[in-house]
Motif scaffolding. Structure first.
Motif, PDB file in Angstrom:
ATOM      1  N   VAL A  26      58.970  -0.053 -36.381  1.00  0.00           N
ATOM      2  CA  VAL A  26      58.420  -0.755 -35.100  1.00  0.00           C
ATOM      3  C   VAL A  26      59.534   0.089 -34.247  1.00  0.00           C
ATOM      4  O   VAL A  26      59.169   0.444 -32.899  1.00  0.00           O
ATOM      5  CB  VAL A  26      58.091  -2.987 -35.392  1.00  0.00           C
ATOM      6  CG1 VAL A  26      59.714  -2.685 -35.628  1.00  0.00           C
ATOM      7  CG2 VAL A  26      57.271  -2.430 -34.408  1.00  0.00           C
ATOM      8  N   ARG A  29      58.220   3.011 -32.723  1.00  0.00           N
ATOM      9  CA  ARG A  29      57.134   2.984 -31.938  1.00  0.00           C
ATOM     10  C   ARG A  29      57.289   3.888 -30.893  1.00  0.00           C
ATOM     11  O   ARG A  29      58.609   3.711 -30.064  1.00  0.00           O
ATOM     12  CB  ARG A  29      56.042   2.098 -31.543  1.00  0.00           C
ATOM     13  CG  ARG A  29      55.837   1.470 -33.378  1.00  0.00           C
ATOM     14  CD  ARG A  29      55.788   2.598 -34.233  1.00  0.00           C
ATOM     15  NE  ARG A  29      56.083   3.311 -34.584  1.00  0.00           N
ATOM     16  CZ  ARG A  29      55.897   4.765 -35.419  1.00  0.00           C
ATOM     17  NH1 ARG A  29      54.461   4.975 -35.500  1.00  0.00           N
ATOM     18  NH2 ARG A  29      56.395   4.775 -36.385  1.00  0.00           N
ATOM     19  N   LYS A  35      58.203  -1.804 -28.945  1.00  0.00           N
ATOM     20  CA  LYS A  35      59.028  -2.086 -29.538  1.00  0.00           C
ATOM     21  C   LYS A  35      59.966  -3.392 -29.468  1.00  0.00           C
ATOM     22  O   LYS A  35      61.393  -4.369 -30.449  1.00  0.00           O
ATOM     23  CB  LYS A  35      60.537  -1.002 -29.241  1.00  0.00           C
ATOM     24  CG  LYS A  35      60.026   0.364 -29.109  1.00  0.00           C
ATOM     25  CD  LYS A  35      61.208   0.965 -28.590  1.00  0.00           C
ATOM     26  CE  LYS A  35      61.029   2.383 -29.182  1.00  0.00           C
ATOM     27  NZ  LYS A  35      62.128   3.754 -28.761  1.00  0.00           N
TER      28      LYS A  35
END
Length: 452
Positions: A26, A29, A35
């Protein structure tokens, strides 16, 4: 019971690996809000697992201890991977800087809650003034060429000693002004409330990391001129010296509150999941950005070929010292976080034999792989120190010591089957670094279209 514990432990280990992968994924991203949401969600998920809901907790006290231990060890192992994996300097001194950070931060908070601000004042002034003095000396020495390393070291050492004396003097002079506001452990003052203690705790962690970095700078300046093998022996000797000073901290050193070999007790348990998660992610982000910068590429170039790196204009000695200092800074932060979770420090914890643990983790995960180091750390703690230790303890009181036999056997098998470590140089998600997407070349328009 053993089968249930085994299955439960395996499920937790798999869940932790998935959690780490999701966290790293994540963070890769492109959206900053994604985030931030990922970080908040990752923190909240573990916080929920640690929360007691109607007498039920997904992670019990034993798992809680393993989790905090893994966070601290991740910082130490990442620092060693920077020194050894990315820069190629074989070091056995990381555990010593881990202990320095633990004792330095613990002394600050222990004194503070007992109405003594000298720990914070002396280390704070020492870190600030020491950094300024070291930078000033470095700027002055850059005006000259061909200065011997020992001459530079002598000048830096004199500056550090003068700075330390000045910090002690300032701390003793300002302490009477702050002491009335601290009160005592039984009757805390306005500067000794739980909120104020958390602020002091965060300052203590940062100052402990800076203190460990400054000591590593003074130690590494002359020692890094040695070859890799001799440098490893020197750092091992440093760890033994640090451990000896811990054992005699109440006699040789003026720190009776550390109680020498008996161990330091009464350390406030100020480490929470928020602080452990915050400092671990801070170390991961700093190291990731460093590795994928021009400075990080210089560190890797020194590892690959020092002669070629020097021919390309890289300051080889400066790159080695920089990696050693930053890696020690990470270890000092990890030690400070660990000290305020466990609440007790024993010199036996920082024995040189235990200092091989981060080295085994780095080699096991893969030299030069941040992902390998992080996953190997959590796997090491939860599998070997957690599940295996509990299972062996059911076979007898002496059985848990057999894990020290299984560690080297496992490492030996890994070196035979996969010498590059479990992940080699593989990185996941965010740790891969910034990607580069080439802009497609536009095809020229045909002549008749341009004419039209």
């Amino acid at each position: 019971m053993e089968l249930g514990f085994l299955l439960g432990s395996l499920v937790k280990i798999i869940a932790i690996m998935a959690y780490l992968y999701g966290l790293i994924w994540v963070l890769a991203r492109p959206s900053i809000w994604v985030k931030i949401a990922g970080l908040v969600g990752a923190f909240a998920l573990v916080q929920l697992a640690l929360t007691d809901i109607n007498g039920f907790r997904l992670l019990n006290n034993f798992d809680n201890g393993l989790l905090f231990q893994a966070c601290a060890m991740t910082m130490v192992a990442l620092g060693l991977n920077l020194i050894y994996g990315f820069n190629g300097q074989f070091s056995l001194g990381q555990w010593g800087f881990y202990g320095i950070g633990a004792y330095a931060a613990a002394d600050i908070t222990y004194r503070w809650i007992n109405g003594d601000a000298r720990g914070l004042l002396v280390l704070g002034f020492g870190s600030l003034l020491g950094t300024l003095v070291l930078i000033a000396i470095n700027k002055w020495l850059q005006r000259f060429r061909g200065i011997p390393v020992l001459s530079s070291f002598t000048l830096y050492l004199i500056g550090a000693l003068v700075t330390g004396a000045a910090a002690v003097y300032l701390g003793n002079q300002l302490n009477p002004l702050i002491t009335p506001l601290l009160g005592t452990a039984g009757e805390p003052g306005p500067l000794n409330t739980p909120a104020a203690q958390q602020v002091i705790y965060f300052l203590a962690v940062i100052l402990a990391g800076i203190f460990a970095a400054q000591i590593s700078f003074l130690f590494g300046l002359p020692v890094l001129t040695l070859g890799s093998d001799y440098f490893g022996i020197a750092t091992l000797g440093f760890t033994i010296v640090v451990n000896t000073l811990m054992v005699n901290s109440d006699t040789i050193l003026p720190f009776p509150e550390m109680k020498g070999g008996r161990g330091m007790i009464g350390i406030p348990k100020l480490t929470t999941w928020f602080s452990a998660f915050f400092f671990m992610m801070l170390v991961i982000i700093i190291m990731r950005n460093l590795i994928h910068s021009s400075t990080g590429r210089s560190l890797v170039a020194v590892r690959e070929d020092e002669v070629a790196a020097k021919a390309m204009g890289i300051d080889v000695a400066g790159a080695k010292l920089f990696a050693f200092v930053v890696g020690s800074f990470f270890a000092g932060i990890g030690g400070a976080v660990y000290a305020h979770y466990i609440g007790f420090l024993s010199p036996g914890t920082f024995d040189f034999l235990a200092g091989f643990n981060p080295l085994i983790i780095v080699v096991f995960g893969g030299l030069g792989s941040m992902t390998g180091t992080i996953t190997a750390t959590f796997g090491w703690i939860f599998f070997l120190e957690g599940m295996l230790r509990v299972l062996l303890s059911q076979m007898g009181t002496e059985a848990p010591t057999w894990r020290f036999v299984l560690y080297p056997i496992t490492l030996l098998l890994l070196m035979l089957i996969r010498p590059q470590g479990l992940l080699g140089s593989v990185e996941w998600g965010f740790l891969k670094g910034p990607g580069f997407t080439p802009t497609p070349r536009s095809h020229p328009e045909p002549a008749h279209e341009r004419a039209a």
